[in-house]
Design a protein around this motif. Structure first.
Motif, mmCIF file in Angstrom:
data_model
loop_
_atom_site.group_PDB
_atom_site.id
_atom_site.type_symbol
_atom_site.label_atom_id
_atom_site.label_comp_id
_atom_site.label_asym_id
_atom_site.label_seq_id
_atom_site.Cartn_x
_atom_site.Cartn_y
_atom_site.Cartn_z
ATOM 1 N N MET A 24 0.839 -1.172 0.000
ATOM 2 C CA MET A 24 0.000 0.000 0.000
ATOM 3 C C MET A 24 0.881 1.230 0.000
ATOM 4 O O MET A 24 1.970 1.213 0.545
ATOM 5 N N SER A 25 0.353 2.290 -0.623
ATOM 6 C CA SER A 25 1.097 3.536 -0.723
ATOM 7 C C SER A 25 0.173 4.712 -0.454
ATOM 8 O O SER A 25 -1.033 4.634 -0.690
ATOM 9 N N VAL A 26 0.765 5.801 -0.011
ATOM 10 C CA VAL A 26 0.024 7.051 0.133
ATOM 11 C C VAL A 26 0.248 7.840 -1.145
ATOM 12 O O VAL A 26 1.382 7.964 -1.632
ATOM 13 N N ALA A 27 -0.845 8.352 -1.711
ATOM 14 C CA ALA A 27 -0.752 9.108 -2.961
ATOM 15 C C ALA A 27 -1.640 10.333 -2.878
ATOM 16 O O ALA A 27 -2.634 10.355 -2.150
ATOM 17 N N CYS A 28 -1.273 11.348 -3.635
ATOM 18 C CA CYS A 28 -2.082 12.555 -3.774
ATOM 19 C C CYS A 28 -2.940 12.379 -5.020
ATOM 20 O O CYS A 28 -2.434 12.062 -6.101
ATOM 21 N N PHE A 31 -10.212 19.086 -5.563
ATOM 22 C CA PHE A 31 -9.087 19.403 -4.699
ATOM 23 C C PHE A 31 -8.310 18.142 -4.348
ATOM 24 O O PHE A 31 -8.899 17.096 -4.065
ATOM 25 N N PRO A 32 -6.988 18.213 -4.367
ATOM 26 C CA PRO A 32 -6.165 17.030 -4.070
ATOM 27 C C PRO A 32 -6.401 16.511 -2.652
ATOM 28 O O PRO A 32 -6.567 17.293 -1.717
ATOM 29 N N VAL A 33 -6.417 15.200 -2.532
ATOM 30 C CA VAL A 33 -6.523 14.544 -1.232
ATOM 31 C C VAL A 33 -5.441 13.473 -1.142
ATOM 32 O O VAL A 33 -5.004 12.933 -2.157
ATOM 33 N N LEU A 34 -5.014 13.196 0.058
ATOM 34 C CA LEU A 34 -4.078 12.101 0.280
ATOM 35 C C LEU A 34 -4.885 10.848 0.585
ATOM 36 O O LEU A 34 -5.790 10.871 1.420
ATOM 37 N N VAL A 35 -4.568 9.776 -0.121
ATOM 38 C CA VAL A 35 -5.283 8.519 0.055
ATOM 39 C C VAL A 35 -4.284 7.373 0.157
ATOM 40 O O VAL A 35 -3.174 7.454 -0.369
ATOM 41 N N ILE A 36 -4.691 6.324 0.839
ATOM 42 C CA ILE A 36 -3.891 5.099 0.905
ATOM 43 C C ILE A 36 -4.452 4.154 -0.147
ATOM 44 O O ILE A 36 -5.650 3.864 -0.157
ATOM 45 N N LEU A 37 -3.583 3.714 -1.066
ATOM 46 C CA LEU A 37 -4.022 2.892 -2.193
ATOM 47 C C LEU A 37 -3.213 1.610 -2.280
ATOM 48 O O LEU A 37 -2.014 1.604 -1.994
ATOM 49 N N GLN A 38 -3.881 0.540 -2.708
ATOM 50 C CA GLN A 38 -3.171 -0.696 -3.013
ATOM 51 C C GLN A 38 -2.428 -0.495 -4.322
ATOM 52 O O GLN A 38 -2.901 0.203 -5.224
ATOM 53 N N GLY A 39 -1.285 -1.137 -4.459
ATOM 54 C CA GLY A 39 -0.428 -0.952 -5.617
ATOM 55 C C GLY A 39 -1.050 -1.314 -6.943
ATOM 56 O O GLY A 39 -0.704 -0.742 -7.968
ATOM 57 N N ASP A 40 -2.002 -2.251 -6.955
ATOM 58 C CA ASP A 40 -2.602 -2.681 -8.218
ATOM 59 C C ASP A 40 -4.015 -2.139 -8.425
ATOM 60 O O ASP A 40 -4.723 -2.587 -9.312
ATOM 61 N N SER A 41 -4.435 -1.164 -7.632
ATOM 62 C CA SER A 41 -5.801 -0.640 -7.723
ATOM 63 C C SER A 41 -5.963 0.288 -8.932
ATOM 64 O O SER A 41 -4.994 0.823 -9.476
ATOM 65 N N PHE A 42 -7.204 0.476 -9.329
ATOM 66 C CA PHE A 42 -7.503 1.386 -10.432
ATOM 67 C C PHE A 42 -7.073 2.811 -10.090
ATOM 68 O O PHE A 42 -6.523 3.514 -10.941
ATOM 69 N N MET A 79 -4.664 3.754 -8.077
ATOM 70 C CA MET A 79 -3.200 3.847 -8.137
ATOM 71 C C MET A 79 -2.750 3.945 -9.586
ATOM 72 O O MET A 79 -1.804 4.667 -9.907
ATOM 73 N N ARG A 80 -3.423 3.225 -10.467
ATOM 74 C CA ARG A 80 -3.087 3.314 -11.892
ATOM 75 C C ARG A 80 -3.331 4.724 -12.416
ATOM 76 O O ARG A 80 -2.597 5.215 -13.262
ATOM 77 N N ALA A 81 -4.387 5.391 -11.911
ATOM 78 C CA ALA A 81 -4.661 6.775 -12.321
ATOM 79 C C ALA A 81 -3.523 7.690 -11.875
ATOM 80 O O ALA A 81 -3.062 8.549 -12.641
ATOM 81 N N VAL A 82 -3.050 7.493 -10.642
ATOM 82 C CA VAL A 82 -1.942 8.299 -10.129
ATOM 83 C C VAL A 82 -0.681 8.047 -10.941
ATOM 84 O O VAL A 82 0.014 8.986 -11.356
ATOM 85 N N THR A 83 -0.389 6.782 -11.190
ATOM 86 C CA THR A 83 0.813 6.409 -11.960
ATOM 87 C C THR A 83 0.758 6.971 -13.360
ATOM 88 O O THR A 83 1.761 7.460 -13.886
ATOM 89 N N ARG A 84 -0.419 6.916 -13.982
ATOM 90 C CA ARG A 84 -0.590 7.441 -15.338
ATOM 91 C C ARG A 84 -0.254 8.926 -15.378
ATOM 92 O O ARG A 84 0.414 9.396 -16.278
ATOM 93 N N LYS A 85 -0.721 9.663 -14.372
ATOM 94 C CA LYS A 85 -0.474 11.099 -14.342
ATOM 95 C C LYS A 85 1.026 11.385 -14.194
ATOM 96 O O LYS A 85 1.563 12.271 -14.847
ATOM 97 N N LYS A 86 1.702 10.598 -13.348
ATOM 98 C CA LYS A 86 3.147 10.790 -13.160
ATOM 99 C C LYS A 86 3.919 10.505 -14.438
ATOM 100 O O LYS A 86 4.924 11.139 -14.721
#
Length: 129
Positions: A1-5, A107-118, A120-127
């Protein structure tokens, strides 16, 4: 799990990127379709829930999970054959993820996400953009 904005527009952009979204849908569908027959049954979902519970994830009660499955199948099993096919799964996930995007808002929020979740994929795509 990771914390993501994360914010709603990031999630909406992910869903609207057909190539990336459909690839993610395919991966998740194939993972849930344990027997490879092209549909997801209640048994496959219940089996998956059991495996998650055995990994010490904190889940709802069995009764709550069955209620969730009842709701999903009532709403998304369009042909009422007792299974969710790839098209129904895509429709379901699109609706669920867009609802999350609307709930998160602009508005951005900090969330805890599983590494393979949809999400998290949205966050990774943006990066990666």
């Amino acid at each position: 799990m990771s914390v993501a904005c994360l914010d709603g527009p990031t999630v909406m952009d992910f869903v609207n990127d057909s190539e990336t979204f459909n690839k993610c849908i395919k991966e998740h569908f194939d993972m849930l379709d344990a027997d490879g027959d092209g549909v997801i049954s209640r048994c496959e979902l219940e089996d998956r829930s059991g495996k998650l519970a055995s990994k010490d994830y904190e889940l709802q009660s069995t009764e709550e999970i069955r209620g969730l499955y009842d709701t999903l199948f009532d709403k998304f099993d369009v042909d009422r054959n007792g299974t969710i096919d790839r098209e129904e799964f895509t429709s379901m996930m699109r609706e669920i993820i867009l609802a999350k995007a609307r709930a998160i808002g602009n508005f951005p929020v900090l969330v805890i996400l599983q590494g393979d979740s949809f999400l998290m994929r949205a966050v990774t795509r943006k990066k990666d953009s």
